[in-house]
Design a protein around this motif. Sequence first.
Motif, short mmCIF file in Angstrom:
data_model
loop_
_atom_site.label_atom_id
_atom_site.label_comp_id
_atom_site.label_asym_id
_atom_site.label_seq_id
_atom_site.Cartn_x
_atom_site.Cartn_y
_atom_site.Cartn_z
N UNK A 108 0.84 -1.21 0.00
CA UNK A 108 0.00 0.00 0.00
C UNK A 108 0.87 1.25 0.00
N UNK A 109 1.95 1.22 0.81
CA UNK A 109 2.86 2.38 0.86
C UNK A 109 3.51 2.61 -0.50
N UNK A 110 3.96 1.54 -1.15
CA UNK A 110 4.60 1.64 -2.47
C UNK A 110 3.63 2.21 -3.49
N UNK A 111 2.39 1.71 -3.49
CA UNK A 111 1.38 2.22 -4.42
C UNK A 111 1.09 3.70 -4.15
N UNK A 112 1.06 4.09 -2.88
CA UNK A 112 0.78 5.49 -2.53
C UNK A 112 1.91 6.40 -2.99
N UNK A 113 3.16 5.96 -2.79
CA UNK A 113 4.31 6.75 -3.24
C UNK A 113 4.30 6.90 -4.75
N UNK A 114 3.99 5.81 -5.47
CA UNK A 114 3.88 5.88 -6.92
C UNK A 114 2.84 6.91 -7.33
N UNK A 115 1.70 6.88 -6.64
CA UNK A 115 0.63 7.82 -6.95
C UNK A 115 1.09 9.25 -6.69
N UNK A 229 -16.81 19.66 -9.58
CA UNK A 229 -17.04 20.28 -8.27
C UNK A 229 -15.82 20.24 -7.36
N UNK A 230 -15.01 19.18 -7.49
CA UNK A 230 -13.88 18.99 -6.58
C UNK A 230 -12.58 19.16 -7.35
N UNK A 231 -11.70 20.06 -6.93
CA UNK A 231 -10.40 20.21 -7.60
C UNK A 231 -9.63 18.88 -7.58
N UNK A 232 -9.00 18.55 -8.70
CA UNK A 232 -8.28 17.27 -8.79
C UNK A 232 -7.17 17.18 -7.75
N UNK A 233 -6.58 18.33 -7.40
CA UNK A 233 -5.51 18.32 -6.41
C UNK A 233 -6.03 17.87 -5.05
N UNK A 234 -7.28 18.24 -4.73
CA UNK A 234 -7.88 17.80 -3.47
C UNK A 234 -8.07 16.28 -3.47
N UNK A 235 -8.53 15.76 -4.60
CA UNK A 235 -8.71 14.31 -4.73
C UNK A 235 -7.37 13.60 -4.60
N UNK A 236 -6.35 14.13 -5.26
CA UNK A 236 -5.02 13.52 -5.21
C UNK A 236 -4.51 13.45 -3.77
N UNK A 237 -4.61 14.56 -3.03
CA UNK A 237 -4.11 14.57 -1.66
C UNK A 237 -4.95 13.68 -0.75
N UNK A 243 -3.83 6.58 1.73
CA UNK A 243 -2.88 5.50 1.52
C UNK A 243 -1.82 5.44 2.60
N UNK A 244 -1.26 6.60 2.98
CA UNK A 244 -0.25 6.62 4.03
C UNK A 244 -0.84 6.20 5.37
N UNK A 245 -2.06 6.64 5.66
CA UNK A 245 -2.70 6.28 6.92
C UNK A 245 -2.96 4.77 6.97
N UNK A 246 -3.42 4.20 5.87
CA UNK A 246 -3.71 2.76 5.83
C UNK A 246 -2.44 1.94 5.93
N UNK A 247 -1.37 2.37 5.26
CA UNK A 247 -0.13 1.61 5.35
C UNK A 247 0.41 1.63 6.78
N UNK A 248 0.29 2.79 7.46
CA UNK A 248 0.69 2.88 8.85
C UNK A 248 -0.18 2.02 9.76
N UNK A 249 -1.48 2.02 9.48
CA UNK A 249 -2.43 1.23 10.30
C UNK A 249 -2.11 -0.26 10.21
N UNK A 250 -1.89 -0.75 8.95
CA UNK A 250 -1.63 -2.18 8.78
C UNK A 250 -0.24 -2.55 9.30
#
Length: 253
Positions: A108-115, A229-237, A243-250
């Motif tokens: 999950x962390x790797x996929x998040x960093x790629x994103x 309606x939603x700026x793409x930058x908001x979606x990206x963040x 992703x970072x929260x989930x990788x930390x949780x797991x």
Amino acid sequence: MDFSTLILLLSAGFAAGTVNALAGGGTIFTFSALIAAGLPPITANATSAISVLPGQIASTLAYRSELQAVARRLLPFIIASALGGAAGGVLLLATDPSVFRVLVPWLIFFATVLFALSPKIAGVGERLATGRAAGSGPGASATALQGAVAIYGGYFGAGMGIMMLATLSLTEGRDFHRLNAAKNVLACVMQGLAVMVFIISGAVDWPSVFVVASASIAGGWASVRAGKLIPQQVIRWGVIVTGLALSGWYALG
């Protein structure tokens, strides 16, 4: 499936469909929700892969005219994607469940960093494109790289579209529509072969597939309004923080 689990999977599928259509990275939501619903990690990964496949196929069909222009040229990439996707699926099923559970936060962390790095990866693709004429067909090194991406795509999948940006720039240059069409068709091939492996092995939870897939399709439709309606930058963040929260949780779980 109780009501709370149903809501969780519907929400994750809807979010994944919306995010995949706008920015990519939605598999992080479906995979994590399926684990939270109680599925073993390998079953959750296989179920997530088959759940998002209909949306990928729909996206590919939207580029029919572009695909006619690139299909023959991409044949080496298509073959590499099919072999790599099947190999990744077999590798996943051969992984000991306890080992895969340890790998989950890192995947999950790797996929998040790629994103998070996707704009820079796209920039690398742009520079590669300047050194090779669009439409010239992939070389051996680019085909081998695509095969490696396909193995990862069959094994886990999240972030594979981002990884293909640089390799596809070697054949499709800077044309966004050709690049996206090629990426979609190769994603369908590699995950389609992996999904066949998962289905044959019986590693798919079908009730969850129907819930997540239907919500994902609805999310894809809703992305048209969300994109306005939603700026793409908001979606990206939002995807990066999740992703970072989930990788930390797991990792701590």
